[in-house]
Scaffold this motif. Sequence first.
Motif, PDB file in Angstrom:
ATOM      1  N   SER A  44     -11.914 -26.094  11.233  1.00  0.00           N
ATOM      2  CA  SER A  44     -10.569 -26.615  11.568  1.00  0.00           C
ATOM      3  C   SER A  44      -9.704 -25.984  10.636  1.00  0.00           C
ATOM      4  N   LYS A  45      -9.916 -25.450   9.670  1.00  0.00           N
ATOM      5  CA  LYS A  45      -9.003 -24.695   8.433  1.00  0.00           C
ATOM      6  C   LYS A  45      -8.556 -23.244   9.059  1.00  0.00           C
ATOM      7  N   MET A  46      -9.165 -22.836  10.155  1.00  0.00           N
ATOM      8  CA  MET A  46      -8.785 -21.721  10.942  1.00  0.00           C
ATOM      9  C   MET A  46      -7.809 -21.806  11.943  1.00  0.00           C
ATOM     10  N   LEU A  47      -6.720 -21.461  11.787  1.00  0.00           N
ATOM     11  CA  LEU A  47      -5.436 -21.588  12.778  1.00  0.00           C
ATOM     12  C   LEU A  47      -5.499 -20.526  13.613  1.00  0.00           C
ATOM     13  N   PHE A  48      -5.700 -19.449  13.197  1.00  0.00           N
ATOM     14  CA  PHE A  48      -5.433 -17.954  13.805  1.00  0.00           C
ATOM     15  C   PHE A  48      -6.507 -17.103  13.237  1.00  0.00           C
ATOM     16  N   ILE A  49      -6.618 -15.809  13.857  1.00  0.00           N
ATOM     17  CA  ILE A  49      -7.327 -14.800  13.751  1.00  0.00           C
ATOM     18  C   ILE A  49      -6.424 -13.767  13.580  1.00  0.00           C
ATOM     19  N   MET A  50      -6.586 -12.604  13.227  1.00  0.00           N
ATOM     20  CA  MET A  50      -5.558 -11.258  12.964  1.00  0.00           C
ATOM     21  C   MET A  50      -5.922 -10.495  14.292  1.00  0.00           C
ATOM     22  N   ALA A  51      -4.809 -10.203  14.589  1.00  0.00           N
ATOM     23  CA  ALA A  51      -4.831  -9.097  15.809  1.00  0.00           C
ATOM     24  C   ALA A  51      -4.140  -7.874  15.526  1.00  0.00           C
ATOM     25  N   ILE A  52      -4.701  -6.628  15.948  1.00  0.00           N
ATOM     26  CA  ILE A  52      -4.028  -5.364  15.746  1.00  0.00           C
ATOM     27  C   ILE A  52      -3.971  -4.829  17.071  1.00  0.00           C
ATOM     28  N   ALA A  53      -2.865  -4.440  17.619  1.00  0.00           N
ATOM     29  CA  ALA A  53      -2.932  -3.498  18.812  1.00  0.00           C
ATOM     30  C   ALA A  53      -2.245  -2.179  18.626  1.00  0.00           C
ATOM     31  N   ILE A  54      -2.811  -1.283  19.083  1.00  0.00           N
ATOM     32  CA  ILE A  54      -2.634   0.214  18.714  1.00  0.00           C
ATOM     33  C   ILE A  54      -2.388   1.056  20.277  1.00  0.00           C
ATOM     34  N   ALA A  55      -1.306   1.575  20.141  1.00  0.00           N
ATOM     35  CA  ALA A  55      -0.821   2.447  21.220  1.00  0.00           C
ATOM     36  C   ALA A  55      -0.150   3.648  20.905  1.00  0.00           C
ATOM     37  N   GLY A  56      -0.924   4.804  21.092  1.00  0.00           N
ATOM     38  CA  GLY A  56      -0.471   5.951  20.505  1.00  0.00           C
ATOM     39  C   GLY A  56      -0.205   6.103  18.993  1.00  0.00           C
ATOM     40  N   ASP A  57       1.009   5.807  18.668  1.00  0.00           N
ATOM     41  CA  ASP A  57       1.241   6.076  17.159  1.00  0.00           C
ATOM     42  C   ASP A  57       1.734   4.783  16.524  1.00  0.00           C
ATOM     43  N   ASN A  94      -4.649  -5.482   3.676  1.00  0.00           N
ATOM     44  CA  ASN A  94      -4.373  -6.942   3.391  1.00  0.00           C
ATOM     45  C   ASN A  94      -5.149  -7.746   4.505  1.00  0.00           C
ATOM     46  N   VAL A  95      -5.371  -7.403   5.568  1.00  0.00           N
ATOM     47  CA  VAL A  95      -6.070  -7.836   6.759  1.00  0.00           C
ATOM     48  C   VAL A  95      -7.486  -8.037   6.382  1.00  0.00           C
ATOM     49  N   GLY A  96      -8.020  -6.913   5.763  1.00  0.00           N
ATOM     50  CA  GLY A  96      -9.550  -6.913   5.482  1.00  0.00           C
ATOM     51  C   GLY A  96      -9.703  -7.890   4.266  1.00  0.00           C
ATOM     52  N   ARG A  97      -8.953  -8.169   3.348  1.00  0.00           N
ATOM     53  CA  ARG A  97      -8.897  -8.998   2.104  1.00  0.00           C
ATOM     54  C   ARG A  97      -8.928 -10.379   2.931  1.00  0.00           C
ATOM     55  N   TRP A  98      -7.923 -10.578   3.656  1.00  0.00           N
ATOM     56  CA  TRP A  98      -7.782 -12.144   4.471  1.00  0.00           C
ATOM     57  C   TRP A  98      -9.133 -12.122   4.973  1.00  0.00           C
ATOM     58  N   ALA A  99      -9.841 -11.250   5.883  1.00  0.00           N
ATOM     59  CA  ALA A  99     -11.054 -11.374   6.634  1.00  0.00           C
ATOM     60  C   ALA A  99     -12.094 -11.705   5.806  1.00  0.00           C
ATOM     61  N   ARG A 100     -12.211 -11.065   4.727  1.00  0.00           N
ATOM     62  CA  ARG A 100     -13.102 -11.335   3.412  1.00  0.00           C
ATOM     63  C   ARG A 100     -13.097 -12.793   2.931  1.00  0.00           C
ATOM     64  N   TYR A 101     -11.953 -13.404   2.756  1.00  0.00           N
ATOM     65  CA  TYR A 101     -11.666 -14.573   2.424  1.00  0.00           C
ATOM     66  C   TYR A 101     -12.196 -15.414   3.355  1.00  0.00           C
ATOM     67  N   VAL A 102     -12.009 -15.607   4.489  1.00  0.00           N
ATOM     68  CA  VAL A 102     -12.362 -16.207   5.598  1.00  0.00           C
ATOM     69  C   VAL A 102     -13.821 -16.384   5.634  1.00  0.00           C
ATOM     70  N   LEU A 103     -14.579 -15.149   5.726  1.00  0.00           N
ATOM     71  CA  LEU A 103     -16.161 -15.123   5.584  1.00  0.00           C
ATOM     72  C   LEU A 103     -16.679 -15.734   4.550  1.00  0.00           C
ATOM     73  N   ASP A 104     -16.267 -15.357   3.354  1.00  0.00           N
ATOM     74  CA  ASP A 104     -16.867 -15.741   2.083  1.00  0.00           C
ATOM     75  C   ASP A 104     -16.715 -17.394   2.079  1.00  0.00           C
ATOM     76  N   ASN A 105     -15.647 -17.939   2.593  1.00  0.00           N
ATOM     77  CA  ASN A 105     -15.436 -19.257   2.661  1.00  0.00           C
ATOM     78  C   ASN A 105     -16.093 -19.983   3.491  1.00  0.00           C
ATOM     79  N   ASN A 106     -16.975 -19.606   4.665  1.00  0.00           N
ATOM     80  CA  ASN A 106     -17.539 -20.028   5.649  1.00  0.00           C
ATOM     81  C   ASN A 106     -16.668 -20.644   6.375  1.00  0.00           C
ATOM     82  N   PHE A 107     -15.355 -20.227   6.734  1.00  0.00           N
ATOM     83  CA  PHE A 107     -14.621 -20.683   7.765  1.00  0.00           C
ATOM     84  C   PHE A 107     -14.943 -20.481   9.210  1.00  0.00           C
ATOM     85  N   VAL A 108     -16.296 -19.780   9.505  1.00  0.00           N
ATOM     86  CA  VAL A 108     -16.736 -19.437  10.859  1.00  0.00           C
ATOM     87  C   VAL A 108     -18.273 -19.836  10.818  1.00  0.00           C
ATOM     88  N   ALA A 109     -18.731 -20.199  11.823  1.00  0.00           N
ATOM     89  CA  ALA A 109     -20.059 -20.570  12.105  1.00  0.00           C
ATOM     90  C   ALA A 109     -20.733 -19.295  12.953  1.00  0.00           C
TER      91      ALA A 109
END
Length: 328
Positions: A44-57, A94-109
């Motif tokens: 319930s602490k997870m309000l969002f995930i990060m998204a990266i959209a890539i198109a050309g450059d 920074n996205v990678g750091r945020w993802a590591r924080y989420v996983l290390d704190n067991n915010f996903v099952a």
Amino acid sequence: MDVFLAMNGMPPVVLVEEKWGDADLPIAIQDIDRKFCTIPHYSSKMLFIMAIAIAGDLVCFGKLYLGGKFEHIKTFNLRSGLKERVYCVRAAINVGRWARYVLDNNFVAPITFPMGKKQVQDRRELTILSEGVILKKYLKVSKAQRGWLSHLYKRLSSAAQRKVRYLEWAISVATSAAKSTVTVRLQPFGVVRFPQSLMEMRSALRCVLTCLADLHKEGWTHLDLRWSNVVFVAQHQWFVIDAEFARPIGSAMPEGLVLRDPDAAMADEGADCFLVGVMMQDPRSRVLLSGIESAQELAEYLYNPIGDARRQCTAAQALGMSFVQDGS
């Protein structure tokens, strides 16, 4: 190309979508919105995930809220020079750091179903997750079992006819006599996890017993009840899954069960009730239920035979007991 970035067995915490040219950036963002599905594996602490959209450059960073809404943060144009590229790399770090924080704190099952296609050899079934729908293929299924599974998922627990509450339901069912298979597309998609509190334990048992009462009313049994076949979907919503061994009351007991009522000569209500009693006797259950007299009464009612006679308890009767009804 689309990529899920997460630890093995975990739901995605970063979703990446890539297209060919700069003009396709809106399409990449639309595809992120379309492909991501909110599943109950997020805290319930997870309000969002990060998204990266890539198109050309062009590289667009954003938040993808669990309700499905994409919120733009920043778009970098890699053709704009070294400074723009450095800022883009910093954002990715920074996205990678945020993802590591989420996983290390067991915010996903953990997700217990494999995501994507998988080769199958000498297995009884195959389960795949695809955009929030569980695809389950039963292999080497006898003619009788094909009929039982088809009846269960078409007439008792389908998207159109939900006669059994808190039982997974089928969006579609396909049987093949030539291949001896049954393929079902199922919902809901839940978390296989043990109740974490007394409230959750009571809620889970209420849902399981409600499912059994409805199933027995329709003349059917499940016969494979255990905590690994009960999934958490939302607060006060626990669903029974894996009806591979379900069959009409009065049928012969199936082979291959992990647990079974030792007194059951045939499929009946008592055989299912016994298994719920076993779930309550699990050491983890006993920790949560320790000292609660009404819980002990329910467990004894479900687990123990009455005298020397065949177990006569029913799920409907168990639902009326005080632990399930009012938590006393």
